[in-house]
Design a protein around this motif. Sequence first.
Motif, PDB file in Angstrom:
ATOM      1  N   TYR A 129     -11.558 -19.680  50.113  1.00  0.00           N
ATOM      2  CA  TYR A 129     -11.567 -20.641  51.216  1.00  0.00           C
ATOM      3  C   TYR A 129     -11.392 -22.080  50.739  1.00  0.00           C
ATOM      4  O   TYR A 129     -10.853 -22.916  51.466  1.00  0.00           O
ATOM      5  CB  TYR A 129     -12.868 -20.512  52.017  1.00  0.00           C
ATOM      6  CG  TYR A 129     -12.819 -19.419  53.057  1.00  0.00           C
ATOM      7  CD1 TYR A 129     -12.514 -18.101  52.713  1.00  0.00           C
ATOM      8  CD2 TYR A 129     -13.073 -19.693  54.395  1.00  0.00           C
ATOM      9  CE1 TYR A 129     -12.463 -17.099  53.658  1.00  0.00           C
ATOM     10  CE2 TYR A 129     -13.026 -18.696  55.358  1.00  0.00           C
ATOM     11  CZ  TYR A 129     -12.726 -17.401  54.985  1.00  0.00           C
ATOM     12  OH  TYR A 129     -12.674 -16.413  55.923  1.00  0.00           O
ATOM     13  N   ASP A 130     -11.884 -22.381  49.555  1.00  0.00           N
ATOM     14  CA  ASP A 130     -11.743 -23.734  49.002  1.00  0.00           C
ATOM     15  C   ASP A 130     -10.510 -23.734  48.115  1.00  0.00           C
ATOM     16  O   ASP A 130     -10.558 -23.367  46.949  1.00  0.00           O
ATOM     17  CB  ASP A 130     -12.994 -24.112  48.212  1.00  0.00           C
ATOM     18  CG  ASP A 130     -13.002 -25.588  47.826  1.00  0.00           C
ATOM     19  OD1 ASP A 130     -12.139 -26.339  48.328  1.00  0.00           O
ATOM     20  OD2 ASP A 130     -13.856 -25.990  47.024  1.00  0.00           O
ATOM     21  N   TYR A 131      -9.395 -24.172  48.695  1.00  0.00           N
ATOM     22  CA  TYR A 131      -8.113 -24.040  48.013  1.00  0.00           C
ATOM     23  C   TYR A 131      -7.738 -25.322  47.284  1.00  0.00           C
ATOM     24  O   TYR A 131      -7.839 -26.422  47.830  1.00  0.00           O
ATOM     25  CB  TYR A 131      -7.015 -23.697  49.021  1.00  0.00           C
ATOM     26  CG  TYR A 131      -5.626 -23.714  48.430  1.00  0.00           C
ATOM     27  CD1 TYR A 131      -5.192 -22.659  47.623  1.00  0.00           C
ATOM     28  CD2 TYR A 131      -4.770 -24.788  48.646  1.00  0.00           C
ATOM     29  CE1 TYR A 131      -3.922 -22.672  47.063  1.00  0.00           C
ATOM     30  CE2 TYR A 131      -3.493 -24.804  48.097  1.00  0.00           C
ATOM     31  CZ  TYR A 131      -3.079 -23.750  47.301  1.00  0.00           C
ATOM     32  OH  TYR A 131      -1.824 -23.763  46.745  1.00  0.00           O
ATOM     33  N   HIS A 132      -7.313 -25.175  46.047  1.00  0.00           N
ATOM     34  CA  HIS A 132      -6.764 -26.272  45.258  1.00  0.00           C
ATOM     35  C   HIS A 132      -5.426 -25.804  44.684  1.00  0.00           C
ATOM     36  O   HIS A 132      -5.287 -24.655  44.278  1.00  0.00           O
ATOM     37  CB  HIS A 132      -7.712 -26.673  44.122  1.00  0.00           C
ATOM     38  CG  HIS A 132      -9.068 -27.092  44.605  1.00  0.00           C
ATOM     39  ND1 HIS A 132      -9.318 -28.340  45.125  1.00  0.00           N
ATOM     40  CD2 HIS A 132     -10.244 -26.418  44.649  1.00  0.00           C
ATOM     41  CE1 HIS A 132     -10.596 -28.425  45.468  1.00  0.00           C
ATOM     42  NE2 HIS A 132     -11.191 -27.264  45.186  1.00  0.00           N
TER      43      HIS A 132
ATOM     44  N   SER B 131     -14.302 -16.726  48.327  1.00  0.00           N
ATOM     45  CA  SER B 131     -13.934 -17.483  47.124  1.00  0.00           C
ATOM     46  C   SER B 131     -12.572 -18.157  47.251  1.00  0.00           C
ATOM     47  O   SER B 131     -12.252 -19.064  46.479  1.00  0.00           O
ATOM     48  CB  SER B 131     -13.947 -16.559  45.898  1.00  0.00           C
ATOM     49  OG  SER B 131     -12.879 -15.608  45.961  1.00  0.00           O
TER      50      SER B 131
ATOM     51  N   GLN C  28     -14.564 -23.200  57.739  1.00  0.00           N
ATOM     52  CA  GLN C  28     -14.974 -23.038  56.351  1.00  0.00           C
ATOM     53  C   GLN C  28     -13.862 -23.354  55.362  1.00  0.00           C
ATOM     54  O   GLN C  28     -14.132 -23.669  54.197  1.00  0.00           O
ATOM     55  CB  GLN C  28     -15.460 -21.592  56.116  1.00  0.00           C
ATOM     56  CG  GLN C  28     -16.661 -21.190  56.950  1.00  0.00           C
ATOM     57  CD  GLN C  28     -17.899 -22.012  56.651  1.00  0.00           C
ATOM     58  OE1 GLN C  28     -18.172 -22.336  55.503  1.00  0.00           O
ATOM     59  NE2 GLN C  28     -18.643 -22.361  57.694  1.00  0.00           N
ATOM     60  N   MET C  29     -12.605 -23.274  55.782  1.00  0.00           N
ATOM     61  CA  MET C  29     -11.498 -23.470  54.846  1.00  0.00           C
ATOM     62  C   MET C  29     -11.360 -24.932  54.448  1.00  0.00           C
ATOM     63  O   MET C  29     -11.752 -25.843  55.183  1.00  0.00           O
ATOM     64  CB  MET C  29     -10.188 -22.965  55.447  1.00  0.00           C
ATOM     65  CG  MET C  29      -9.697 -23.762  56.644  1.00  0.00           C
ATOM     66  SD  MET C  29      -8.113 -23.155  57.303  1.00  0.00           S
ATOM     67  CE  MET C  29      -6.967 -23.815  56.089  1.00  0.00           C
ATOM     68  N   ASN C  30     -10.838 -25.149  53.274  1.00  0.00           N
ATOM     69  CA  ASN C  30     -10.584 -26.487  52.749  1.00  0.00           C
ATOM     70  C   ASN C  30      -9.315 -26.424  51.891  1.00  0.00           C
ATOM     71  O   ASN C  30      -9.222 -25.588  51.002  1.00  0.00           O
ATOM     72  CB  ASN C  30     -11.777 -26.957  51.897  1.00  0.00           C
ATOM     73  CG  ASN C  30     -11.569 -28.347  51.357  1.00  0.00           C
ATOM     74  OD1 ASN C  30     -11.114 -29.229  52.068  1.00  0.00           O
ATOM     75  ND2 ASN C  30     -11.879 -28.541  50.090  1.00  0.00           N
TER      76      ASN C  30
ATOM     77  N   LYS D  10      -8.692 -28.800  55.496  1.00  0.00           N
ATOM     78  CA  LYS D  10      -8.758 -28.477  56.904  1.00  0.00           C
ATOM     79  C   LYS D  10      -7.359 -28.383  57.508  1.00  0.00           C
ATOM     80  O   LYS D  10      -6.422 -29.038  57.064  1.00  0.00           O
ATOM     81  CB  LYS D  10      -9.563 -29.536  57.668  1.00  0.00           C
ATOM     82  CG  LYS D  10     -11.011 -29.646  57.219  1.00  0.00           C
ATOM     83  CD  LYS D  10     -11.750 -28.337  57.473  1.00  0.00           C
ATOM     84  CE  LYS D  10     -13.216 -28.446  57.077  1.00  0.00           C
ATOM     85  NZ  LYS D  10     -13.928 -27.154  57.222  1.00  0.00           N
TER      86      LYS D  10
END
Length: 452
Positions: free
Chosen positions: A133-136, A131, A386-388, A390
């Motif tokens: 991995y998609d960083y904002h 949860s 998978q991370m964002n 990149k």
Amino acid sequence: MGKLVRTSTPLLCQSKLLCSSLSYFFLSLFFAFYTSLSPTTKCHFRSCPFDPLQSPLFIYPQSYGQHKHPIPTIISSCNSPVFFSDYSFVLDEIRRVIANSSSDSNGLRYVQGNKNGEKFGNNYTTQKRLSYYDYHDDGIEIPCGFLKKFPISDYDRIAMESCNGVVVVSAIFGNHDKIRQPQGLGFNTLDHVCFYMFVDNVTIKQLYFHNLLSRKTKENRIGVWRIVEVSSEELYENPAMNGVIPKYLVHRLFPNSKYSIWVDAKMQLVVDPLLLLHSLVIMENVDMAISKHPLYVHTMEEAMATARWKKWRDVDSLRIQIETYCENGLQPWSSKKHPYTSDVPDSAIILRKHGVGNNLFSCLLFNELEAFNPRDQLAFAFVRDQMNPKMKLNMFDVEVFEHVASEYRHNIKQHGSDVTQSIRTKRANPGLLANGGIRNKCDKYLEKMWDE
């Protein structure tokens, strides 16, 4: 005790004009002659052959046995040469970059603990880890260890926080390696680079035994290295996992540093760290630079080798780890992954620019290592892909790796200690393999890998 030696070296290349004119002439002759004899010199050379170097800074006592010869390299040529700029130019450039860096290059917020919790991390479930991995940048806190206080002295902690430029970090837990001094340091490097070696109580006892350290001083130094004792019994049972903390959470241990280099204790740098950072990170405009593995390209290859060569003896846990990654999107390497040129690194040397990209990757990877095992090459590609957002990554050729550092065998003999009984390998359960095992959950991965 060992002897600390500092000698003055003539500053022959402080003038950039002199250096550029002389280097053009001499290097033309030098490079043309030696490349005709040995292709290995194509991997790197100094722009100014007169860059002054520090003389050896430390002489070890004879009782402290070090391997005299590094492991022979197997690669004799370099397809991707690396050229180092003039040392004085690099020094000025890195000073400028650090001065212009924001005071908070971190950019991430971290999950905080009570500092006295039971675990250093929290060993989150797979879905909880994914949860993040998609960083904002919306105020979310990233789990990144330190839910329990890192057990070092306040004296060392304050010194680490004052390192606000470049830090070189290594660690020895379990007394499995010898401390080696870097070679090829420029005349001004020690004024701009901090060198920190983290050790546990087993290792530091041996350093006292060989009179490398004195109990009379608060600050422990061996040559360029500042020695920091870690009460590792308060962290993880596995010494390798304790070593993962300074390896991947260096941005948290040194919150004000702008760049870092991790060096496994089995390695000895033979090129100035400022030249390495400038050439492999700053000039490439990346978050991290790391060598490609000399043999493997796919994560599955590394996993199979890890089990075969008993690098991690719980084979069932390896299977579960790879299955987890296959189920959650792990793909074999292919040209579609460019600019990433491999899925498997040699992580003995890692060069970093501290910032959101690198720090997020390091936190996510640390969480995977805590969840499974400290074999960082197994989780590397999964986290990276998978991370964002990149991460900008420079995976340089192994030939470069072999030219900027020397590798030694681990030393596992300890004075006055019993020989540790060999740990039996925990074999994989055949039933698990037959019913929903790796050959089912990773079938698509294997088919694509073999097609490549």
